[in-house]
Scaffold this motif. Structure first.
Motif, PDB file in Angstrom:
ATOM      1  N   SER A  64     -20.159  18.848 -16.868  1.00 10.83           N
ATOM      2  CA  SER A  64     -19.375  20.055 -16.607  1.00 10.83           C
ATOM      3  C   SER A  64     -18.129  19.750 -15.793  1.00 10.83           C
ATOM      4  CB  SER A  64     -20.217  21.085 -15.845  1.00 10.83           C
ATOM      5  OG  SER A  64     -21.381  21.419 -16.566  1.00 10.83           O
ATOM      6  N   ILE A  65     -17.039  20.443 -16.133  1.00  9.44           N
ATOM      7  CA  ILE A  65     -15.815  20.385 -15.340  1.00  9.44           C
ATOM      8  C   ILE A  65     -15.601  21.736 -14.676  1.00  9.44           C
ATOM      9  CG2 ILE A  65     -14.787  18.618 -16.813  1.00  9.44           C
ATOM     10  CD1 ILE A  65     -13.080  20.792 -18.104  1.00  9.44           C
ATOM     11  N   GLY A  66     -14.853  21.752 -13.575  1.00  7.07           N
ATOM     12  CA  GLY A  66     -14.478  22.988 -12.903  1.00  7.07           C
ATOM     13  C   GLY A  66     -12.993  23.234 -13.090  1.00  7.07           C
ATOM     14  N   ILE A  67     -12.625  24.396 -13.666  1.00  2.91           N
ATOM     15  CA  ILE A  67     -11.232  24.695 -14.006  1.00  2.91           C
ATOM     16  C   ILE A  67     -10.731  25.853 -13.146  1.00  2.91           C
ATOM     17  CG2 ILE A  67      -9.638  25.305 -15.865  1.00  2.91           C
ATOM     18  CD1 ILE A  67     -11.737  24.356 -17.853  1.00  2.91           C
ATOM     19  N   TYR A 116     -11.413  19.403 -12.394  1.00  2.00           N
ATOM     20  CA  TYR A 116     -12.041  18.202 -11.831  1.00  2.00           C
ATOM     21  C   TYR A 116     -13.407  18.009 -12.476  1.00  2.00           C
ATOM     22  CZ  TYR A 116     -15.254  21.099  -9.152  1.00  2.00           C
ATOM     23  OH  TYR A 116     -16.250  21.981  -8.814  1.00  2.00           O
ATOM     24  N   PHE A 117     -13.948  16.811 -12.312  1.00  3.88           N
ATOM     25  CA  PHE A 117     -15.269  16.463 -12.832  1.00  3.88           C
ATOM     26  C   PHE A 117     -15.957  15.571 -11.804  1.00  3.88           C
ATOM     27  CE2 PHE A 117     -17.961  13.241 -14.785  1.00  3.88           C
ATOM     28  CZ  PHE A 117     -18.799  13.987 -15.584  1.00  3.88           C
ATOM     29  N   LEU A 146     -13.217  12.636 -11.260  1.00  6.16           N
ATOM     30  CA  LEU A 146     -11.998  12.738 -12.056  1.00  6.16           C
ATOM     31  C   LEU A 146     -11.249  13.999 -11.661  1.00  6.16           C
ATOM     32  CD1 LEU A 146     -13.454  11.932 -15.597  1.00  6.16           C
ATOM     33  CD2 LEU A 146     -12.318  10.343 -14.043  1.00  6.16           C
ATOM     34  N   TRP A 147      -9.924  13.931 -11.715  1.00  7.14           N
ATOM     35  CA  TRP A 147      -9.103  15.103 -11.386  1.00  7.14           C
ATOM     36  C   TRP A 147      -7.935  15.189 -12.349  1.00  7.14           C
ATOM     37  CZ3 TRP A 147      -4.083  15.553  -8.844  1.00  7.14           C
ATOM     38  CH2 TRP A 147      -3.754  16.885  -8.506  1.00  7.14           C
ATOM     39  N   ALA A 148      -7.695  16.395 -12.861  1.00  6.83           N
ATOM     40  CA  ALA A 148      -6.556  16.645 -13.742  1.00  6.83           C
ATOM     41  C   ALA A 148      -5.477  17.372 -12.946  1.00  6.83           C
ATOM     42  CB  ALA A 148      -6.979  17.490 -14.939  1.00  6.83           C
TER      43      ALA A 148
END
Length: 303
Positions: A64-67, A116-117, A146-148
């Motif tokens: 899961s990622i958090g947006i 982020y992940f 990880l971070w976008a």
């Protein structure tokens, strides 16, 4: 019966009902002054390469990622879309909302997205990371941070999907051991390795991408990468060089250490060392920095 009064009452009821519907619609978080149907945002993602921008690959990490939806100008949250959980599964080859769905503002307002992940519960906009308990090397991909960074601006009229370009926030250290001068592969099976004076905890802001190192420092113990113990690996937080930093090795009752005071570890890099173990200590050490790719565990010397 007074038909005139009845007709008048029906008109009043109709007007009241229409007004109630209007007020209800005005309270909907996606209704910002326009009657258009809300448009859901779709997301795709790829981790960026470390050494070269063209080194990218499609997202294939289960989890899961958090947006968050943010302003075009700063990291202000838009429409309360903060840390919304989206799940990636290989079966679907894409992201789907775990609960709440993210929609574009109906009024056409420009927005950006950051993510982020792996997804977790936040303290404000901050997550705590802890690398004291290292994941097994085969689980590093699903346990890395990880971070976008914020995307370009999008509106409801923008082509879907939104591209999230993730960057690794940890460094990785890969070790290859070779027996030398009286030691054997059998001896290496009992080898234990740690690195000292490392930051063990950090606080990461998922909107700005800033990592604040915690006060907790100490040893990180490496995990075996293969059954004969000739390779080990560990994830580490980015740190500056330290005069007191050393590798420490144990084989049974024998103890060896080797200082590496000049080495700093930067996020998104893989640091590869080839270490030859003899019965009197470490014969030699070689180091190189290489892109951290899924199928590359370090330099050509280490593979």
């Amino acid at each position: 019966m007074d038909l005139t009064n009845t007709a008048f009452l029906n008109i009043i009821r109709t007007m009241a009902f229409a007004m109630a519907l209007s007020l209800t619609a005005g309270c909907h978080p996606h209704n910002t002054g326009d009657s258009d149907t809300p448009i859901a945002v779709h997301f795709v993602a790829e981790p960026l390469g470390f050494a070269s921008p063209e080194s990218k690959r499609p997202w294939d990490i289960e989890g899961s990622i958090g947006i968050s939806m943010i302003s075009p100008y700063d990291t202000s949250i838009i429409l309360e879309y903060k840390n919304i959980r989206y799940i990636y599964t290989s079966a679907q080859q894409g992201f789907s909302p775990s609960g709440e769905t993210i929609y574009y503002p109906i009024n056409g307002k420009e927005v950006r997205f950051t993510a982020y992940f792996p997804h977790t519960t936040l303290d404000g906009h901050t997550m705590t990371v802890d690398l004291r308990n290292q994941p097994a090397p085969e689980d590093q991909e699903s346990n890395q941070l990880l971070w976008a960074p914020p995307t370009t601006t999008y509106t409801k009229d923008s082509p879907n999907p939104v591209l999230l370009e993730f960057e690794r926030q940890y460094a990785r250290i890969n070790i290859r051991f070779s027996p030398s001068d009286g030691t054997s592969l059998e001896d290496l099976k009992n080898l234990k390795l740690s690195i000292s004076d490392m930051v063990l905890q950090g606080h990461f802001n998922v909107l700005t991408g800033q990592m604040e190192n915690g006060d907790l420092k100490g040893e990180i113990w490496f995990k075996h990468l293969n059954s004969d113990s000739t390779r080990m690996s560990a994830l580490v937080l980015p740190v500056e060089a330290s005069d007191s930093r050393t590798f420490s090795f144990r084989i049974g009752d024998a103890f060896f250490s080797h200082p590496i005071p000049e080495e700093k570890f930067e996020k998104g890099h893989s640091y590869a060392y080839h270490i030859r173990i003899s019965n009197s200590g470490i014969e030699g050490l070689e180091a190189s920095v290489e892109p951290w790719e899924e199928d590359n565990s370090g330099s050509g010397d280490v593979l």
